[in-house]
Scaffold this motif. Sequence first.
Motif, PDB file in Angstrom:
ATOM      1  N   GLU A  42       7.772  18.879  11.966  1.00  0.00           N
ATOM      2  CA  GLU A  42       8.182  17.482  11.851  1.00  0.00           C
ATOM      3  C   GLU A  42       8.448  17.182  10.382  1.00  0.00           C
ATOM      4  OE1 GLU A  42       5.797  13.244  11.950  1.00  0.00           O
ATOM      5  OE2 GLU A  42       5.120  14.850  13.272  1.00  0.00           O
ATOM      6  N   LEU A  43       9.501  16.452  10.140  1.00  0.00           N
ATOM      7  CA  LEU A  43       9.808  16.008   8.789  1.00  0.00           C
ATOM      8  C   LEU A  43       9.420  14.548   8.654  1.00  0.00           C
ATOM      9  CD1 LEU A  43      13.352  17.412   7.886  1.00  0.00           C
ATOM     10  CD2 LEU A  43      11.148  18.156   7.035  1.00  0.00           C
ATOM     11  N   ARG A  44       8.783  14.218   7.551  1.00  0.00           N
ATOM     12  CA  ARG A  44       8.465  12.820   7.314  1.00  0.00           C
ATOM     13  C   ARG A  44       8.407  12.579   5.807  1.00  0.00           C
ATOM     14  NH1 ARG A  44       2.783  14.134   9.227  1.00  0.00           N
ATOM     15  NH2 ARG A  44       1.639  14.337   7.304  1.00  0.00           N
ATOM     16  N   VAL A  45       8.670  11.355   5.447  1.00  0.00           N
ATOM     17  CA  VAL A  45       8.581  10.953   4.051  1.00  0.00           C
ATOM     18  C   VAL A  45       7.231  10.285   3.865  1.00  0.00           C
ATOM     19  CG1 VAL A  45       9.559   9.487   2.254  1.00  0.00           C
ATOM     20  CG2 VAL A  45      11.070  10.649   3.879  1.00  0.00           C
ATOM     21  N   GLU A  46       6.493  10.741   2.890  1.00  0.00           N
ATOM     22  CA  GLU A  46       5.172  10.194   2.642  1.00  0.00           C
ATOM     23  C   GLU A  46       5.014   9.964   1.145  1.00  0.00           C
ATOM     24  OE1 GLU A  46       0.689  11.834   3.199  1.00  0.00           O
ATOM     25  OE2 GLU A  46       2.079  12.177   4.846  1.00  0.00           O
ATOM     26  N   GLU A  47       4.643   8.755   0.794  1.00  0.00           N
ATOM     27  CA  GLU A  47       4.459   8.424  -0.605  1.00  0.00           C
ATOM     28  C   GLU A  47       3.012   8.729  -0.992  1.00  0.00           C
ATOM     29  OE1 GLU A  47       5.104   4.491  -3.131  1.00  0.00           O
ATOM     30  OE2 GLU A  47       6.650   4.876  -1.632  1.00  0.00           O
ATOM     31  N   ILE A  48       2.848   9.481  -2.045  1.00  0.00           N
ATOM     32  CA  ILE A  48       1.516   9.869  -2.494  1.00  0.00           C
ATOM     33  C   ILE A  48       1.313   9.340  -3.909  1.00  0.00           C
ATOM     34  CG2 ILE A  48       0.008  11.812  -3.041  1.00  0.00           C
ATOM     35  CD1 ILE A  48       1.530  13.389  -0.885  1.00  0.00           C
ATOM     36  N   SER A  49       0.217   8.635  -4.091  1.00  0.00           N
ATOM     37  CA  SER A  49      -0.089   8.087  -5.408  1.00  0.00           C
ATOM     38  C   SER A  49      -0.692   9.170  -6.296  1.00  0.00           C
ATOM     39  CB  SER A  49      -1.084   6.933  -5.281  1.00  0.00           C
ATOM     40  OG  SER A  49      -1.439   6.460  -6.563  1.00  0.00           O
ATOM     41  N   ARG A  50      -0.350   9.111  -7.559  1.00  0.00           N
ATOM     42  CA  ARG A  50      -0.907  10.065  -8.502  1.00  0.00           C
ATOM     43  C   ARG A  50      -2.225   9.580  -9.086  1.00  0.00           C
ATOM     44  NH1 ARG A  50       5.241  10.838 -10.255  1.00  0.00           N
ATOM     45  NH2 ARG A  50       5.196   8.729  -9.461  1.00  0.00           N
ATOM     46  N   TRP A  51      -2.692   8.404  -8.631  1.00  0.00           N
ATOM     47  CA  TRP A  51      -4.001   7.907  -9.048  1.00  0.00           C
ATOM     48  C   TRP A  51      -4.955   8.050  -7.889  1.00  0.00           C
ATOM     49  CZ3 TRP A  51      -6.774   3.038  -7.997  1.00  0.00           C
ATOM     50  CH2 TRP A  51      -7.923   2.911  -8.773  1.00  0.00           C
ATOM     51  N   ASP A  52      -6.046   8.728  -8.107  1.00  0.00           N
ATOM     52  CA  ASP A  52      -7.037   8.938  -7.073  1.00  0.00           C
ATOM     53  C   ASP A  52      -8.341   8.269  -7.497  1.00  0.00           C
ATOM     54  OD1 ASP A  52      -8.690   9.758  -5.064  1.00  0.00           O
ATOM     55  OD2 ASP A  52      -8.494  11.902  -5.468  1.00  0.00           O
ATOM     56  N   PRO A  53      -8.708   7.161  -6.855  1.00  0.00           N
ATOM     57  CA  PRO A  53      -9.949   6.480  -7.229  1.00  0.00           C
ATOM     58  C   PRO A  53     -11.180   7.377  -7.136  1.00  0.00           C
ATOM     59  CG  PRO A  53      -8.686   5.148  -5.681  1.00  0.00           C
ATOM     60  CD  PRO A  53      -8.002   6.475  -5.791  1.00  0.00           C
ATOM     61  N   ALA A  54     -11.120   8.402  -6.292  1.00  0.00           N
ATOM     62  CA  ALA A  54     -12.261   9.303  -6.145  1.00  0.00           C
ATOM     63  C   ALA A  54     -12.559  10.066  -7.436  1.00  0.00           C
ATOM     64  CB  ALA A  54     -12.013  10.279  -5.006  1.00  0.00           C
ATOM     65  N   ASN A  55     -11.576  10.148  -8.329  1.00  0.00           N
ATOM     66  CA  ASN A  55     -11.792  10.848  -9.599  1.00  0.00           C
ATOM     67  C   ASN A  55     -12.409   9.958 -10.669  1.00  0.00           C
ATOM     68  OD1 ASN A  55     -10.693  13.185  -8.546  1.00  0.00           O
ATOM     69  ND2 ASN A  55      -8.632  12.698  -9.257  1.00  0.00           N
ATOM     70  N   GLU A  56     -12.563   8.681 -10.377  1.00  0.00           N
ATOM     71  CA  GLU A  56     -13.133   7.752 -11.356  1.00  0.00           C
ATOM     72  C   GLU A  56     -14.659   7.770 -11.288  1.00  0.00           C
ATOM     73  OE1 GLU A  56     -11.278   6.232 -13.581  1.00  0.00           O
ATOM     74  OE2 GLU A  56      -9.363   6.748 -12.660  1.00  0.00           O
ATOM     75  N   VAL A  57     -15.284   7.364 -12.374  1.00  0.00           N
ATOM     76  CA  VAL A  57     -16.739   7.324 -12.457  1.00  0.00           C
ATOM     77  C   VAL A  57     -17.251   6.059 -11.775  1.00  0.00           C
ATOM     78  CG1 VAL A  57     -18.702   7.187 -14.046  1.00  0.00           C
ATOM     79  CG2 VAL A  57     -16.721   8.598 -14.627  1.00  0.00           C
ATOM     80  N   ILE A  58     -18.201   6.224 -10.892  1.00  0.00           N
ATOM     81  CA  ILE A  58     -18.834   5.084 -10.243  1.00  0.00           C
ATOM     82  C   ILE A  58     -20.289   5.068 -10.701  1.00  0.00           C
ATOM     83  CG2 ILE A  58     -19.475   4.001  -8.064  1.00  0.00           C
ATOM     84  CD1 ILE A  58     -17.007   5.347  -6.833  1.00  0.00           C
ATOM     85  N   PRO A  59     -20.673   4.049 -11.478  1.00  0.00           N
ATOM     86  CA  PRO A  59     -22.034   4.036 -12.027  1.00  0.00           C
ATOM     87  C   PRO A  59     -23.080   3.883 -10.931  1.00  0.00           C
ATOM     88  CG  PRO A  59     -20.975   1.932 -12.394  1.00  0.00           C
ATOM     89  CD  PRO A  59     -19.938   2.842 -11.808  1.00  0.00           C
TER      90      PRO A  59
END
Length: 185
Positions: free
Chosen positions: A25-42
């Motif tokens: 299947e072909l589909r267009v999917e937009e992927i963000s280059r910012w991943d909140p999971a990589n941020e520090v959560i105190p």
Amino acid sequence: SELLKGSTTARKGAFSRLLEQQWIELRVEEISRWDPANEVIPDIVEPTHLTQEQIAATLAITTAVDQSRFETFLLFGVTGSGKTQVYINAIRHTLAQGKTALVLLPEIALTPFVWGRFYKAFGDRVAIQHSAQSPTVRYDLWRQILEGKYPVVIGARSAVFAPLENLGLVVVDEEQEASYKQEEP
């Protein structure tokens, strides 16, 4: 298109047959280059109850938000006195009114820590915007803010350019800091 770059006619034909037979299947999917999971959560446990002073400050701010009235408030307190908890509660109310919020910080270095506290409160509805991010990440976030994915934006001075619709609250944390002022063009 990436898969077929430079491929032979036979490979392109095989690919077309796989598509026709619905094996792929072909589909267009937009992927963000910012991943909140990589941020520090105190690792901070937020208080469950506000003090009387925090309640009074939150009430004054939320009343102005309810009335769509421009008003300035000054929260004075030493570090750790609970100003951020007032911001969080005022923003929670602002979001409930269908409005957005902007939190400005005096320096980029504070952004991940403060973002983490807001992320704990609001989940994936909070974005970071500052000039230390790569242009591609800033672009992705700018578009997602414009689309309404992030109704809360936290960042340094450049975050004022975030395309927040229906802005209901702007928090300028540590507004006395010189880093908010620009002397040279």
